[in-house]
Design a protein around this motif. Structure first.
Motif, PDB file in Angstrom:
ATOM      1  N   GLU A 168      52.299  72.923 116.384  1.00 40.20           N
ATOM      2  CA  GLU A 168      53.293  73.990 116.372  1.00 40.20           C
ATOM      3  C   GLU A 168      53.872  74.195 114.974  1.00 40.20           C
ATOM      4  OE1 GLU A 168      57.576  75.194 118.478  1.00 40.20           O
ATOM      5  OE2 GLU A 168      56.628  73.258 118.896  1.00 40.20           O
ATOM      6  N   VAL A 169      54.188  73.084 114.303  1.00 39.09           N
ATOM      7  CA  VAL A 169      54.744  73.171 112.952  1.00 39.09           C
ATOM      8  C   VAL A 169      53.726  73.770 111.990  1.00 39.09           C
ATOM      9  CG1 VAL A 169      55.490  71.804 110.966  1.00 39.09           C
ATOM     10  CG2 VAL A 169      56.472  71.366 113.219  1.00 39.09           C
ATOM     11  N   ARG A 170      52.479  73.346 112.089  1.00 37.98           N
ATOM     12  CA  ARG A 170      51.437  73.904 111.219  1.00 37.98           C
ATOM     13  C   ARG A 170      51.297  75.404 111.442  1.00 37.98           C
ATOM     14  NH1 ARG A 170      47.167  72.772 108.108  1.00 37.98           N
ATOM     15  NH2 ARG A 170      47.597  70.538 108.220  1.00 37.98           N
ATOM     16  N   THR A 171      51.271  75.821 112.686  1.00 36.45           N
ATOM     17  CA  THR A 171      51.118  77.237 113.005  1.00 36.45           C
ATOM     18  C   THR A 171      52.262  78.055 112.419  1.00 36.45           C
ATOM     19  OG1 THR A 171      49.909  76.757 115.053  1.00 36.45           O
ATOM     20  CG2 THR A 171      50.961  78.911 114.873  1.00 36.45           C
ATOM     21  N   LYS A 172      53.486  77.553 112.556  1.00 41.13           N
ATOM     22  CA  LYS A 172      54.649  78.299 112.076  1.00 41.13           C
ATOM     23  C   LYS A 172      54.729  78.312 110.553  1.00 41.13           C
ATOM     24  CE  LYS A 172      57.495  77.915 116.209  1.00 41.13           C
ATOM     25  NZ  LYS A 172      58.775  77.489 116.817  1.00 41.13           N
ATOM     26  N   MET A 173      54.359  77.212 109.914  1.00 44.21           N
ATOM     27  CA  MET A 173      54.391  77.196 108.454  1.00 44.21           C
ATOM     28  C   MET A 173      53.305  78.082 107.869  1.00 44.21           C
ATOM     29  SD  MET A 173      55.440  73.258 107.475  1.00 44.21           S
ATOM     30  CE  MET A 173      55.639  73.664 105.726  1.00 44.21           C
ATOM     31  N   MET A 174      52.122  78.074 108.477  1.00 43.32           N
ATOM     32  CA  MET A 174      51.047  78.939 108.008  1.00 43.32           C
ATOM     33  C   MET A 174      51.405  80.408 108.210  1.00 43.32           C
ATOM     34  SD  MET A 174      48.704  77.294 106.502  1.00 43.32           S
ATOM     35  CE  MET A 174      47.630  78.714 106.358  1.00 43.32           C
ATOM     36  N   ALA A 175      52.066  80.711 109.317  1.00 44.62           N
ATOM     37  CA  ALA A 175      52.488  82.091 109.565  1.00 44.62           C
ATOM     38  C   ALA A 175      53.475  82.541 108.498  1.00 44.62           C
ATOM     39  CB  ALA A 175      53.113  82.206 110.954  1.00 44.62           C
ATOM     40  N   ALA A 176      54.367  81.625 108.105  1.00 46.52           N
ATOM     41  CA  ALA A 176      55.336  81.945 107.046  1.00 46.52           C
ATOM     42  C   ALA A 176      54.621  82.177 105.723  1.00 46.52           C
ATOM     43  CB  ALA A 176      56.344  80.808 106.907  1.00 46.52           C
ATOM     44  N   TYR A 177      53.722  81.283 105.355  1.00 47.86           N
ATOM     45  CA  TYR A 177      53.020  81.409 104.082  1.00 47.86           C
ATOM     46  C   TYR A 177      52.084  82.617 104.047  1.00 47.86           C
ATOM     47  CZ  TYR A 177      54.769  76.813 102.719  1.00 47.86           C
ATOM     48  OH  TYR A 177      55.583  75.752 102.367  1.00 47.86           O
ATOM     49  N   ASN A 178      51.679  83.088 105.217  1.00 46.13           N
ATOM     50  CA  ASN A 178      50.803  84.265 105.271  1.00 46.13           C
ATOM     51  C   ASN A 178      51.568  85.585 105.177  1.00 46.13           C
ATOM     52  OD1 ASN A 178      48.371  82.877 105.443  1.00 46.13           O
ATOM     53  ND2 ASN A 178      48.451  82.740 107.683  1.00 46.13           N
ATOM     54  N   GLU A 179      52.889  85.510 105.219  1.00 50.28           N
ATOM     55  CA  GLU A 179      53.688  86.729 105.045  1.00 50.28           C
ATOM     56  C   GLU A 179      53.427  87.314 103.655  1.00 50.28           C
ATOM     57  OE1 GLU A 179      55.369  88.471 107.009  1.00 50.28           O
ATOM     58  OE2 GLU A 179      55.968  87.226 108.702  1.00 50.28           O
ATOM     59  N   LYS A 180      53.487  88.623 103.565  1.00 51.85           N
ATOM     60  CA  LYS A 180      53.182  89.281 102.293  1.00 51.85           C
ATOM     61  C   LYS A 180      54.312  89.205 101.282  1.00 51.85           C
ATOM     62  CE  LYS A 180      49.815  92.522 104.226  1.00 51.85           C
ATOM     63  NZ  LYS A 180      49.438  93.951 104.412  1.00 51.85           N
ATOM     64  N   THR A 181      55.549  89.099 101.761  1.00 55.44           N
ATOM     65  CA  THR A 181      56.681  89.058 100.839  1.00 55.44           C
ATOM     66  C   THR A 181      57.373  87.707 100.874  1.00 55.44           C
ATOM     67  OG1 THR A 181      58.339  89.828 102.431  1.00 55.44           O
ATOM     68  CG2 THR A 181      57.072  91.515 101.235  1.00 55.44           C
ATOM     69  N   GLU A 182      57.978  87.348  99.760  1.00 54.37           N
ATOM     70  CA  GLU A 182      58.718  86.091  99.674  1.00 54.37           C
ATOM     71  C   GLU A 182      59.881  86.073 100.661  1.00 54.37           C
ATOM     72  OE1 GLU A 182      61.139  83.463  96.307  1.00 54.37           O
ATOM     73  OE2 GLU A 182      60.782  85.607  96.018  1.00 54.37           O
ATOM     74  N   LYS A 183      60.561  87.201 100.797  1.00 52.42           N
ATOM     75  CA  LYS A 183      61.729  87.267 101.678  1.00 52.42           C
ATOM     76  C   LYS A 183      61.369  86.935 103.119  1.00 52.42           C
ATOM     77  CE  LYS A 183      65.501  90.324 103.133  1.00 52.42           C
ATOM     78  NZ  LYS A 183      66.126  91.665 102.979  1.00 52.42           N
ATOM     79  N   LYS A 184      60.299  87.541 103.618  1.00 52.78           N
ATOM     80  CA  LYS A 184      59.896  87.301 105.002  1.00 52.78           C
ATOM     81  C   LYS A 184      59.397  85.867 105.187  1.00 52.78           C
ATOM     82  CE  LYS A 184      58.798  92.069 106.305  1.00 52.78           C
ATOM     83  NZ  LYS A 184      57.740  93.004 106.787  1.00 52.78           N
TER      84      LYS A 184
END
Length: 244
Positions: free
Chosen positions: A107-123
């Motif tokens: 779960e943590v890996r999925t959520k961190m990867m989703a964050a890092y895959n965001e296009k903007t730093e803010k998101k």
């Protein structure tokens, strides 16, 4: 243009290696230092070695590192507080997982990867702060691990690097693949007379690996990276938002 730093542990010794990427995407083994741990002295000596070999500390580079605090300190000491440091996202994920029961790892890996895959730093930052809140009820150690150096895991976002080049630079995989070759090269060598022999074997393994290096993925974007590095600025107060 890009300097990858990571360590490999052989025979109870921690060897830190630097692999550079030039402006057209070709990879080069540049230097290594052999120590008991990845400490301040070893990291400082490694960068001193690079400088003696001609690395210009006045130029702008992207430093892709495993997350070592000692290495960050050495980079800042030699290249200034405005140095562009990208901490390996994979190392960060593993570090956070290390403080959690295994049932939370996926779960943590999925959520961190989703964050890092965001296009903007803010998101990306918003998603990571949401995860930080969730972790606070599970493990304070995981929260501390996530928070430490988190700003530097989003450097590529601030530089606006996307696509294949972002994939190539978001982790230290480029150097870890070389370590895999070193381990294969040394698979039958388990005993060493001294530290010099360890260093010699690793050097041979790295140089053998270098003959099979492929150009960095997304290398056509390196000219864009070069331009953006020239104007890159660290927001010194950014991490203050963690306490708000």
């Amino acid at each position: 243009l890009v300097l990858f730093f990571d360590g490999i542990r052989i025979a109870k010794r921690q060897v830190i290696v630097c692999i550079g990427v030039d402006a057209v995407g070709k990879k080069h083994v540049l230097a290594l230092r052999n120590g008991a741990t990845e400490n301040d002295i070893v990291c400082r000596d490694l960068i001193d070695d690079l400088k003696e070999k001609g690395l210009n500390t006045e130029k702008k580079y992207l430093f892709v590192i495993d997350g070592s605090k000692a290495l960050v300190k050495a980079i800042h000491s030699n290249f200034g507080q405005q140095a562009a440091i990208q901490r390996c996202e994979e190392h960060k994920i593993r570090n956070v997982q290390g403080y959690l029961p295994r049932k939370h790892w996926n779960e943590v890996r999925t959520k961190m990867m989703a964050a890092y895959n965001e296009k903007t730093e803010k998101k990306a930052w918003q998603r990571l702060m949401e995860l930080r809140g969730e972790l606070s009820v599970i493990s304070e150690g995981a929260v501390t691990s996530l928070t430490e150096g988190l700003y530097e895991t989003l450097t590529l976002h601030r530089l606006g690097i996307t696509g294949q080049l972002k994939i190539a630079l978001r982790t230290t995989n480029a150097i870890e693949s070389a370590f895999s070759s070193v381990r294969r090269y040394m698979r039958n060598s388990t005993k060493f007379a001294n530290e010099a022999q360890i260093e010699l074997w690793i050097t041979r393994g790295l140089l053998e690996a270098e003959t099979h290096f492929r150009p960095l993925r997304g290398n056509r974007q390196l000219s864009t990276l070069k331009k953006r590095l020239k104007v890159y600025k660290v927001k010194k107060t950014f991490d203050h938002s963690l306490t708000n």
